[in-house]
Design a protein around this motif. Structure first.
Motif, PDB file in Angstrom:
ATOM      1  N   ILE A  38       0.842  -1.200   0.000  1.00 24.85           N
ATOM      2  CA  ILE A  38       0.000   0.000   0.000  1.00 24.85           C
ATOM      3  C   ILE A  38       0.877   1.250   0.000  1.00 24.85           C
ATOM      4  N   ALA A  39       1.935   1.248   0.806  1.00 30.40           N
ATOM      5  CA  ALA A  39       2.857   2.384   0.854  1.00 30.40           C
ATOM      6  C   ALA A  39       3.537   2.602  -0.498  1.00 30.40           C
ATOM      7  N   ILE A  40       3.922   1.531  -1.169  1.00 32.66           N
ATOM      8  CA  ILE A  40       4.541   1.645  -2.496  1.00 32.66           C
ATOM      9  C   ILE A  40       3.564   2.291  -3.467  1.00 32.66           C
ATOM     10  N   ARG A  41       2.324   1.858  -3.430  1.00 33.79           N
ATOM     11  CA  ARG A  41       1.306   2.454  -4.313  1.00 33.79           C
ATOM     12  C   ARG A  41       1.116   3.938  -4.009  1.00 33.79           C
ATOM     13  N   GLU A  42       1.100   4.309  -2.723  1.00 32.39           N
ATOM     14  CA  GLU A  42       0.919   5.720  -2.346  1.00 32.39           C
ATOM     15  C   GLU A  42       2.083   6.578  -2.834  1.00 32.39           C
ATOM     16  N   ILE A  43       3.317   6.115  -2.612  1.00 34.81           N
ATOM     17  CA  ILE A  43       4.480   6.909  -2.988  1.00 34.81           C
ATOM     18  C   ILE A  43       4.592   7.032  -4.511  1.00 34.81           C
ATOM     19  N   GLU A  44       4.288   5.959  -5.222  1.00 37.94           N
ATOM     20  CA  GLU A  44       4.346   6.023  -6.681  1.00 37.94           C
ATOM     21  C   GLU A  44       3.227   6.879  -7.252  1.00 37.94           C
ATOM     22  N   SER A  45       2.087   6.919  -6.583  1.00 37.83           N
ATOM     23  CA  SER A  45       0.988   7.772  -7.015  1.00 37.83           C
ATOM     24  C   SER A  45       1.377   9.248  -6.901  1.00 37.83           C
ATOM     25  N   THR A 108       0.726  16.144   0.881  1.00 37.96           N
ATOM     26  CA  THR A 108       0.991  14.807   0.331  1.00 37.96           C
ATOM     27  C   THR A 108       1.104  13.739   1.416  1.00 37.96           C
ATOM     28  N   ASP A 109       0.558  13.961   2.612  1.00 33.63           N
ATOM     29  CA  ASP A 109       0.652  12.967   3.694  1.00 33.63           C
ATOM     30  C   ASP A 109       0.148  11.620   3.222  1.00 33.63           C
ATOM     31  N   PRO A 110       0.766  10.531   3.586  1.00 30.07           N
ATOM     32  CA  PRO A 110       1.930  10.302   4.444  1.00 30.07           C
ATOM     33  C   PRO A 110       3.264  10.344   3.683  1.00 30.07           C
ATOM     34  N   ILE A 111       3.244  10.855   2.448  1.00 35.69           N
ATOM     35  CA  ILE A 111       4.463  10.955   1.648  1.00 35.69           C
ATOM     36  C   ILE A 111       5.162  12.258   2.019  1.00 35.69           C
ATOM     37  N   PHE A 112       6.479  12.201   2.107  1.00 37.69           N
ATOM     38  CA  PHE A 112       7.236  13.431   2.361  1.00 37.69           C
ATOM     39  C   PHE A 112       8.397  13.520   1.382  1.00 37.69           C
ATOM     40  N   PHE A 113       8.851  14.746   1.155  1.00 33.90           N
ATOM     41  CA  PHE A 113       9.980  14.996   0.279  1.00 33.90           C
ATOM     42  C   PHE A 113      11.224  15.051   1.145  1.00 33.90           C
ATOM     43  N   VAL A 146      18.551  23.462 -15.437  1.00 38.16           N
ATOM     44  CA  VAL A 146      18.232  22.823 -14.166  1.00 38.16           C
ATOM     45  C   VAL A 146      18.073  21.324 -14.404  1.00 38.16           C
ATOM     46  N   ALA A 147      18.919  20.540 -13.773  1.00 38.84           N
ATOM     47  CA  ALA A 147      18.741  19.082 -13.756  1.00 38.84           C
ATOM     48  C   ALA A 147      18.892  18.686 -12.306  1.00 38.84           C
ATOM     49  N   ASN A 148      17.928  18.002 -11.781  1.00 38.32           N
ATOM     50  CA  ASN A 148      17.954  17.714 -10.366  1.00 38.32           C
ATOM     51  C   ASN A 148      17.034  16.551 -10.088  1.00 38.32           C
ATOM     52  N   ARG A 149      16.807  16.299  -8.807  1.00 39.25           N
ATOM     53  CA  ARG A 149      15.929  15.212  -8.399  1.00 39.25           C
ATOM     54  C   ARG A 149      15.180  15.605  -7.136  1.00 39.25           C
ATOM     55  N   LEU A 150      14.022  15.014  -6.988  1.00 38.08           N
ATOM     56  CA  LEU A 150      13.249  15.074  -5.756  1.00 38.08           C
ATOM     57  C   LEU A 150      13.244  13.663  -5.195  1.00 38.08           C
ATOM     58  N   ILE A 151      13.427  13.544  -3.898  1.00 39.54           N
ATOM     59  CA  ILE A 151      13.447  12.226  -3.269  1.00 39.54           C
ATOM     60  C   ILE A 151      12.240  12.128  -2.343  1.00 39.54           C
ATOM     61  N   LEU A 152      11.398  11.135  -2.608  1.00 42.71           N
ATOM     62  CA  LEU A 152      10.192  10.922  -1.814  1.00 42.71           C
ATOM     63  C   LEU A 152      10.424   9.813  -0.800  1.00 42.71           C
ATOM     64  N   GLY A 153       9.877   9.994   0.391  1.00 41.12           N
ATOM     65  CA  GLY A 153       9.895   8.970   1.418  1.00 41.12           C
ATOM     66  C   GLY A 153       8.484   8.720   1.917  1.00 41.12           C
ATOM     67  N   HIS A 154       8.324   7.700   2.738  1.00 45.38           N
ATOM     68  CA  HIS A 154       7.011   7.354   3.290  1.00 45.38           C
ATOM     69  C   HIS A 154       7.110   7.273   4.804  1.00 45.38           C
ATOM     70  N   GLN A 155       6.157   7.871   5.508  1.00 45.87           N
ATOM     71  CA  GLN A 155       6.205   7.927   6.967  1.00 45.87           C
ATOM     72  C   GLN A 155       6.035   6.569   7.629  1.00 45.87           C
ATOM     73  N   ARG A 156       5.270   5.666   7.025  1.00 47.91           N
ATOM     74  CA  ARG A 156       5.012   4.370   7.658  1.00 47.91           C
ATOM     75  C   ARG A 156       6.040   3.300   7.315  1.00 47.91           C
ATOM     76  N   VAL A 157       6.770   3.473   6.221  1.00 52.18           N
ATOM     77  CA  VAL A 157       7.778   2.491   5.813  1.00 52.18           C
ATOM     78  C   VAL A 157       9.090   3.248   5.646  1.00 52.18           C
TER      79      VAL A 157
END
Length: 185
Positions: A38-45, A108-113, A146-157
């Motif tokens: 479920i967390a993988i689906r949320e972060i990829e969404s 974007t809860d529970p996803i964070f940058f 500009v070439a860069n990246r955003l890194i997403l994390g998940h609060q529960r995993v």
């Protein structure tokens, strides 16, 4: 019919308890895997949604022939949401350019940058965001690429991470560092 001979139907209490125990053990084993999926689906969404909005901003810049920016709403962190705006950058005060906001996207809860607002900062203005010029290229206010990246994390995993990478050609990709270590760097 004989009194001593009767048909047994149903299950005994012991058999029923054994079935419940087996179900409880299998649920205990599979629940963390289900939560991770479920967390993988949320972060990829959230990752796909952000890229879709960035592509929309780029398309608007190409269509209008003027700069369009995707930027955090709070100017502190992408987690609070983002907006897409025509920015009228480089226009004279007498110009007919009007600032316009197309999309506001909320929290974007529970996803964070990860790193909060450190990503996509213009080194000349210290402003956060991605500015697409009239040609659709991601540029700084001074014209640098500009070439860069955003890194997403998940609060529960805690170990779950996805990287949104903007390449030099303006192409985005989502990278899973646990599977694609070579492509993520």
């Amino acid at each position: 019919m004989n009194k001593d001979h009767h048909l047994e139907s149903g299950a005994s209490l012991l058999e029923l308890m054994a079935v419940v125990l087996i179900l409880a053990i299998s649920a205990t084993i599979t629940m963390p895997l289900l939560q991770e999926q479920i967390a993988i689906r949320e972060i990829e969404s959230v990752a796909r949604r952000f890229i879709a909005y960035a592509q929309f901003a780029r398309q608007q810049a190409l269509h209008l022939g003027e700069p369009v920016k995707i930027e955090p709403i709070s100017n502190r962190s992408w987690e609070d949401g983002w907006s897409i705006n025509s920015s009228c950058i480089g226009r004279s005060p007498k110009s007919t350019c009007v600032d316009k906001t197309w999309i506001l996207h909320g929290k974007t809860d529970p996803i964070f940058f990860k790193g909060g607002a450190r990503h996509f900062i213009d080194p000349h203005t210290s402003k956060i965001g991605i500015l697409f010029n009239a040609a659709g290229a991601a540029k700084t206010a001074q014209g640098g690429f500009v070439a860069n990246r955003l890194i997403l994390g998940h609060q529960r995993v805690s170990g779950l991470e996805r990287q949104l990478i903007l390449g030099s050609g303006g192409r985005w990709r989502i990278c899973d560092p646990t599977r694609d270590a070579k492509r993520c760097h």
